[in-house]
Design a protein around this motif. Structure first.
Motif, PDB file in Angstrom:
ATOM      1  N   LEU A 169       0.805  -1.214   0.000  1.00  0.00           N
ATOM      2  CA  LEU A 169       0.000   0.000   0.000  1.00  0.00           C
ATOM      3  C   LEU A 169       0.836   1.261   0.000  1.00  0.00           C
ATOM      4  O   LEU A 169       0.336   2.335  -0.319  1.00  0.00           O
ATOM      5  N   THR A 170       2.143   1.169   0.344  1.00  0.00           N
ATOM      6  CA  THR A 170       2.955   2.372   0.305  1.00  0.00           C
ATOM      7  C   THR A 170       3.099   2.871  -1.110  1.00  0.00           C
ATOM      8  O   THR A 170       3.510   4.003  -1.332  1.00  0.00           O
ATOM      9  N   ASP A 171       2.780   2.044  -2.106  1.00  0.00           N
ATOM     10  CA  ASP A 171       2.846   2.505  -3.491  1.00  0.00           C
ATOM     11  C   ASP A 171       2.022   3.764  -3.680  1.00  0.00           C
ATOM     12  O   ASP A 171       2.316   4.581  -4.550  1.00  0.00           O
ATOM     13  N   VAL A 172       0.940   3.929  -2.891  1.00  0.00           N
ATOM     14  CA  VAL A 172       0.093   5.117  -3.029  1.00  0.00           C
ATOM     15  C   VAL A 172       0.916   6.368  -2.785  1.00  0.00           C
ATOM     16  O   VAL A 172       0.963   7.281  -3.604  1.00  0.00           O
ATOM     17  N   GLY A 173       1.630   6.444  -1.639  1.00  0.00           N
ATOM     18  CA  GLY A 173       2.451   7.607  -1.352  1.00  0.00           C
ATOM     19  C   GLY A 173       3.650   7.722  -2.264  1.00  0.00           C
ATOM     20  O   GLY A 173       4.021   8.812  -2.696  1.00  0.00           O
ATOM     21  N   VAL A 174       4.264   6.597  -2.575  1.00  0.00           N
ATOM     22  CA  VAL A 174       5.448   6.601  -3.428  1.00  0.00           C
ATOM     23  C   VAL A 174       5.101   7.132  -4.812  1.00  0.00           C
ATOM     24  O   VAL A 174       5.819   7.975  -5.375  1.00  0.00           O
ATOM     25  N   GLU A 175       4.013   6.657  -5.382  1.00  0.00           N
ATOM     26  CA  GLU A 175       3.636   7.095  -6.719  1.00  0.00           C
ATOM     27  C   GLU A 175       3.254   8.570  -6.722  1.00  0.00           C
ATOM     28  O   GLU A 175       3.517   9.289  -7.697  1.00  0.00           O
ATOM     29  N   SER A 176       2.627   9.040  -5.667  1.00  0.00           N
ATOM     30  CA  SER A 176       2.291  10.451  -5.568  1.00  0.00           C
ATOM     31  C   SER A 176       3.548  11.303  -5.536  1.00  0.00           C
ATOM     32  O   SER A 176       3.653  12.317  -6.247  1.00  0.00           O
ATOM     33  N   MET A 177       4.536  10.893  -4.732  1.00  0.00           N
ATOM     34  CA  MET A 177       5.789  11.643  -4.666  1.00  0.00           C
ATOM     35  C   MET A 177       6.533  11.569  -5.995  1.00  0.00           C
ATOM     36  O   MET A 177       7.059  12.586  -6.481  1.00  0.00           O
ATOM     37  N   ARG A 178       6.562  10.391  -6.603  1.00  0.00           N
ATOM     38  CA  ARG A 178       7.255  10.256  -7.887  1.00  0.00           C
ATOM     39  C   ARG A 178       6.620  11.155  -8.946  1.00  0.00           C
ATOM     40  O   ARG A 178       7.321  11.805  -9.735  1.00  0.00           O
ATOM     41  N   GLY A 179       5.298  11.203  -8.960  1.00  0.00           N
ATOM     42  CA  GLY A 179       4.614  12.057  -9.927  1.00  0.00           C
ATOM     43  C   GLY A 179       4.969  13.524  -9.743  1.00  0.00           C
ATOM     44  O   GLY A 179       5.186  14.252 -10.719  1.00  0.00           O
ATOM     45  N   LEU A 180       5.052  13.984  -8.491  1.00  0.00           N
ATOM     46  CA  LEU A 180       5.412  15.373  -8.224  1.00  0.00           C
ATOM     47  C   LEU A 180       6.868  15.647  -8.597  1.00  0.00           C
ATOM     48  O   LEU A 180       7.190  16.704  -9.161  1.00  0.00           O
ATOM     49  N   LEU A 181       7.745  14.703  -8.299  1.00  0.00           N
ATOM     50  CA  LEU A 181       9.162  14.876  -8.634  1.00  0.00           C
ATOM     51  C   LEU A 181       9.364  14.963 -10.145  1.00  0.00           C
ATOM     52  O   LEU A 181      10.163  15.772 -10.637  1.00  0.00           O
ATOM     53  N   GLU A 182       8.660  14.125 -10.882  1.00  0.00           N
ATOM     54  CA  GLU A 182       8.839  14.112 -12.330  1.00  0.00           C
ATOM     55  C   GLU A 182       8.280  15.358 -13.003  1.00  0.00           C
ATOM     56  O   GLU A 182       8.655  15.688 -14.131  1.00  0.00           O
ATOM     57  N   LYS A 183       7.382  16.076 -12.320  1.00  0.00           N
ATOM     58  CA  LYS A 183       6.852  17.337 -12.854  1.00  0.00           C
ATOM     59  C   LYS A 183       7.765  18.515 -12.541  1.00  0.00           C
ATOM     60  O   LYS A 183       7.608  19.599 -13.103  1.00  0.00           O
ATOM     61  N   SER A 184       8.705  18.324 -11.624  1.00  0.00           N
ATOM     62  CA  SER A 184       9.464  19.439 -11.062  1.00  0.00           C
ATOM     63  C   SER A 184      10.796  19.659 -11.786  1.00  0.00           C
ATOM     64  O   SER A 184      11.695  18.817 -11.703  1.00  0.00           O
ATOM     65  N   PRO A 185      10.972  20.800 -12.468  1.00  0.00           N
ATOM     66  CA  PRO A 185      12.290  21.112 -13.035  1.00  0.00           C
ATOM     67  C   PRO A 185      13.361  21.215 -11.954  1.00  0.00           C
ATOM     68  O   PRO A 185      14.515  20.845 -12.191  1.00  0.00           O
ATOM     69  N   TYR A 186      12.983  21.699 -10.782  1.00  0.00           N
ATOM     70  CA  TYR A 186      13.967  21.843  -9.705  1.00  0.00           C
ATOM     71  C   TYR A 186      14.542  20.489  -9.314  1.00  0.00           C
ATOM     72  O   TYR A 186      15.764  20.339  -9.158  1.00  0.00           O
ATOM     73  N   PHE A 187      13.661  19.494  -9.122  1.00  0.00           N
ATOM     74  CA  PHE A 187      14.136  18.192  -8.662  1.00  0.00           C
ATOM     75  C   PHE A 187      14.653  17.310  -9.808  1.00  0.00           C
ATOM     76  O   PHE A 187      15.078  16.184  -9.568  1.00  0.00           O
ATOM     77  N   LYS A 188      14.591  17.820 -11.014  1.00  0.00           N
ATOM     78  CA  LYS A 188      15.202  17.101 -12.132  1.00  0.00           C
ATOM     79  C   LYS A 188      16.520  17.733 -12.569  1.00  0.00           C
ATOM     80  O   LYS A 188      17.393  17.035 -13.085  1.00  0.00           O
ATOM     81  N   GLU A 189      16.677  19.043 -12.337  1.00  0.00           N
ATOM     82  CA  GLU A 189      17.850  19.734 -12.846  1.00  0.00           C
ATOM     83  C   GLU A 189      18.704  20.372 -11.748  1.00  0.00           C
ATOM     84  O   GLU A 189      19.915  20.203 -11.719  1.00  0.00           O
ATOM     85  N   VAL A 190      18.075  21.086 -10.814  1.00  0.00           N
ATOM     86  CA  VAL A 190      18.830  21.786  -9.780  1.00  0.00           C
ATOM     87  C   VAL A 190      19.256  20.842  -8.669  1.00  0.00           C
ATOM     88  O   VAL A 190      20.422  20.839  -8.240  1.00  0.00           O
ATOM     89  N   PHE A 191      18.339  20.046  -8.191  1.00  0.00           N
ATOM     90  CA  PHE A 191      18.609  19.099  -7.094  1.00  0.00           C
ATOM     91  C   PHE A 191      18.053  17.747  -7.516  1.00  0.00           C
ATOM     92  O   PHE A 191      17.041  17.287  -7.003  1.00  0.00           O
ATOM     93  N   PRO A 192      18.682  17.087  -8.483  1.00  0.00           N
ATOM     94  CA  PRO A 192      18.074  15.922  -9.153  1.00  0.00           C
ATOM     95  C   PRO A 192      17.938  14.697  -8.251  1.00  0.00           C
ATOM     96  O   PRO A 192      18.819  14.388  -7.452  1.00  0.00           O
ATOM     97  N   PHE A 193      16.791  14.041  -8.384  1.00  0.00           N
ATOM     98  CA  PHE A 193      16.534  12.800  -7.655  1.00  0.00           C
ATOM     99  C   PHE A 193      16.818  11.611  -8.572  1.00  0.00           C
ATOM    100  O   PHE A 193      16.876  11.736  -9.790  1.00  0.00           O
ATOM    101  N   GLU A 194      16.980  10.466  -7.962  1.00  0.00           N
ATOM    102  CA  GLU A 194      17.069   9.214  -8.707  1.00  0.00           C
ATOM    103  C   GLU A 194      16.457   8.101  -7.867  1.00  0.00           C
ATOM    104  O   GLU A 194      16.361   8.213  -6.638  1.00  0.00           O
TER     105      GLU A 194
END
Length: 664
Positions: A169-194
């Protein structure tokens, strides 16, 4: 006009060490203690900063100190939500209520470190929690050395934890966070996640997001933030409970306290706790953990509670403004919809609800109270609070009757007793004329002979009783409805009829599974197309294997006790009047005695009762509703044309007419 007199410029305000310490003491005693530990150079620097701020509103000294700690100045939470740099274009999807709540929680001056999100389902609690978590990560990213800034070794790992009742069930929170991260130029370019591991995330500066279902999954890490989703539904095994000598709520309470202590011990300093502890769950029972936690922490500094009904979160344009009155019930009176001129009963709350939710409260008052109004109910409630819901499913037309005969020790709707030592078979108790007809010199099922059948076999807990039910779809209907966001959609749903529900009792010996399998073979040999067969018993593996080898490839293990979903499906089918079956005394008694244990998250029978037959019907209906292959039944003319008798269709039409009349 008189001459203007110029006032002399006020001399600069100066502070002594004692005056600064007194100011800090008023703000927070911990700040005063920190001042006492400073050396003379540090105190002089602080004195200069205070003087500059008081006299000019800006401090060069303070700006320099900020630059020492920060790579960039962090933006306020409102800009974080609105600026596409941080959340992409997601701001428009954040409902106005949540914009206010998130802004309050994330404003540092409010010093919020523990938050409870409760109330109705489908209002965006998880998404709001993930935005808060990401803002915390963002503020850390602005620091040059975040771990050192917060009192840890420079290379220390900073961890954010996402928990749920189960790892799945944690997939619910994980997918929500992943969706927000993938929309964010900041977290893709300035402070990139993986991605890290199966579900986690890794950021620069040794910041990590981990997932788990228990506190120990991230214990040992430097926890900075934690979101615990579906807290009211967390369970421990009986073995764990015995080992720890505590209840489920006690175990969850211990986990939360341990986590809170972890947050405070690692990062709480400089007069505040910069971390965040987020509790998330839907309303459950009045004695569930989160309801007790809310009472425990309400009014304390640093705590914020967010709950409410679905219509209090969703945008106003989702509703017309028309409302109806609803009595939420109490220990002595059931909840119900009130007519326009009906007075509110004494001793309970009455609320006004948008008419868009009228159908949900009409069909399931208790469930709608929890899920839509966000009101916690009593711990144990009747699963079918209105007997009329079950009564309307009884097809009392004489042509449609229970196929098991009276006599030979069997009574319609009563248990059938079959001994291992006798030659009696289950099928010996069937009135063939009630179940079959002759067509082109062939014996075929009387009702809907070409419809797929769904059979479920459920062994009782005492293993001396067995429930068997078989159902089939008669047609599909398409109707308008609203999804969880209130948008209008069309749903296609099945109308279902029961062929039979029986209980087999065995008093002195075990159930003869050989006779149960012979009954299945007999049904198939007489023209029933057994599409899926569910089996729940200790003998399941052997029985399932033998049935699969005999060609019944749709045979599977199915337990309606392990999760509540099958019974929720059954209740929905009853509430929407999409199920019909012959009068059956044992079945009806079991259905109306079912108890909804809110805290345990399961449906059970009262002490001394049984639910073998109810379980078997529940399993059969669940198999039917969840069969994806039935999508070809969209129009359903084929099955209608193949029906030998129109009895079931007539009953379905009667139910549909009654349902439409009730809805006005």
């Amino acid at each position: 006009m008189g001459e203007t007199v110029l006032q002399p410029e006020a001399p600069p305000v100066e502070f002594t060490d004692d005056e600064i310490r007194n100011l800090l003491e008023l703000e927070n005693p911990k700040l005063a203690a920190m001042f006492d530990r400073m050396d003379e150079v540090q105190k002089a620097y602080l004195l200069r900063a205070f003087t500059e701020i008081i006299n000019g509103g800006k401090s060069v000294a303070l700006d320099y100190l900020t630059q020492v700690d920060y790579e960039r100045d962090p933006v306020e939470i409102q800009e974080f939500m609105q600026n596409d740099l941080y959340l992409g274009n997601f701001y428009g999807s954040i409902w106005p209520r949540w914009r206010k709540e998130i802004a309050y929680i994330c404003t540092p001056a409010n010093k919020i470190y523990e938050v409870v999100f409760s109330g109705a389902i489908g209002v965006g609690k998880t998404t709001a929690a993930m935005i808060i978590m990401l803002y915390k990560i963002y503020r850390l990213s602005c620091l040059r050395r975040p771990a050192e800034f917060h009192g840890q070794f420079d290379e220390s790992r900073i961890t954010f934890g996402l928990y749920n009742a189960t790892l799945k069930l944690t997939d619910v929170g994980v997918e929500s966070m992943r969706g927000l991260l993938e929309k964010s130029p900041y977290f893709k370019e300035v402070f990139p996640f993986e991605a890290e591991g199966k579900d986690g995330f890794k950021f620069p500066k040794n910041i990590h997001v981990m997932v788990g279902s228990q506190a120990f999954h991230v214990m040992g890490h430097h926890l900075f933030g934690i979101a615990i989703d579906e807290m009211n539904f967390m369970r421990i095994t009986k073995k764990q409970a015995r080992a720890k000598k505590m209840s489920d709520k006690g175990q969850v309470h211990e986990m939360v306290n341990a986590t809170a202590r972890r947050l405070e011990s690692r990062f709480a300093h400089r007069g505040e706790n910069p971390g965040i502890l987020l509790h998330l769950s839907s309303a459950k029972s009045s004695t569930s953990y989160l309801e007790l936690r809310k009472k425990e922490i309400a009014g304390k500094p640093g705590v914020h509670i967010v709950d409410g009904a679905r219509w209090e979160f969703q945008p106003d344009d989702r509703y017309t403004g028309a409302k109806f009155r609803f009595f939420v019930g109490n220990k002595f009176k059931d909840p119900k919809i009130l007519t326009d001129d009906e007075k509110s009963p004494l001793g309970g709350r009455t609320i006004e609800i948008p008419v868009e939710h009228h159908r949900a409260f009409e069909e399931d008052p208790l469930g709608a109270s929890r899920d839509i109004a966000g009101i916690a109910t009593d711990k144990i409630m009747p699963f079918f609070p209105r007997s009329a819901v079950v009564d309307k499913a009884l097809n009392k037309l004489p042509e449609f009757s229970h196929p098991f005969i009276e006599g030979m020790g069997a009574v319609v709707g009563k248990p059938i007793r079959i001994d291992l030592e006798t030659a009696d078979q289950i099928q010996d108790f069937i009135d063939l004329d009630r179940m079959f007809t002759t067509r082109n010199s062939r014996t075929v099922p009387r009702n809907f002979p070409h419809a797929p059948r769904y059979l479920h076999i459920d062994l009782g807990r005492t293993e001396d009783a067995l429930g068997i039910s078989m159902v089939h779809p008669t047609r599909a209907v398409s109707r308008p409805d609203r999804d969880k966001n209130g948008d209008i959609i069309r749903r296609t749903e099945l109308i279902i009829a029961s062929d039979f529900s029986i209980q087999i009792k065995q008093e002195l010996t075990e159930i003869d599974w050989g006779k149960v399998r012979e009954f299945v073979y007999w049904l198939a040999g007489h023209g029933f197309q057994l599409e899926k067969i569910g089996v729940d018993s200790p003998a399941s593996p052997d029985t399932i294997q033998q049935l699969q080898k005999a060609g019944f490839t749709g045979t599977q293990y199915l337990s309606v006790d392990k999760k509540k979903e099958p019974y929720e499906v059954l209740k929905t089918v009853y509430n929407e009047m999409r199920l019909s079956h012959a009068p059956n005394e044992v079945l009806v008694d079991e259905l109306l005695s079912l108890e909804d244990d809110i805290d345990a998250g399961k449906v059970d029978h009262p002490e001394g009762g049984s639910k073998d037959v109810a379980d078997s019907l529940c399993g059969a209906v669940y198999l039917c509703v969840k069969d994806e292959n039935l999508g070809t039944l969209m129009v359903s003319t084929e099955i209608q044309e193949m029906a030998h008798e129109d009895v079931i269709l007539q009953h379905v039409r009667n139910m549909m007419t009654e349902r439409n009349a009730a809805r006005g």
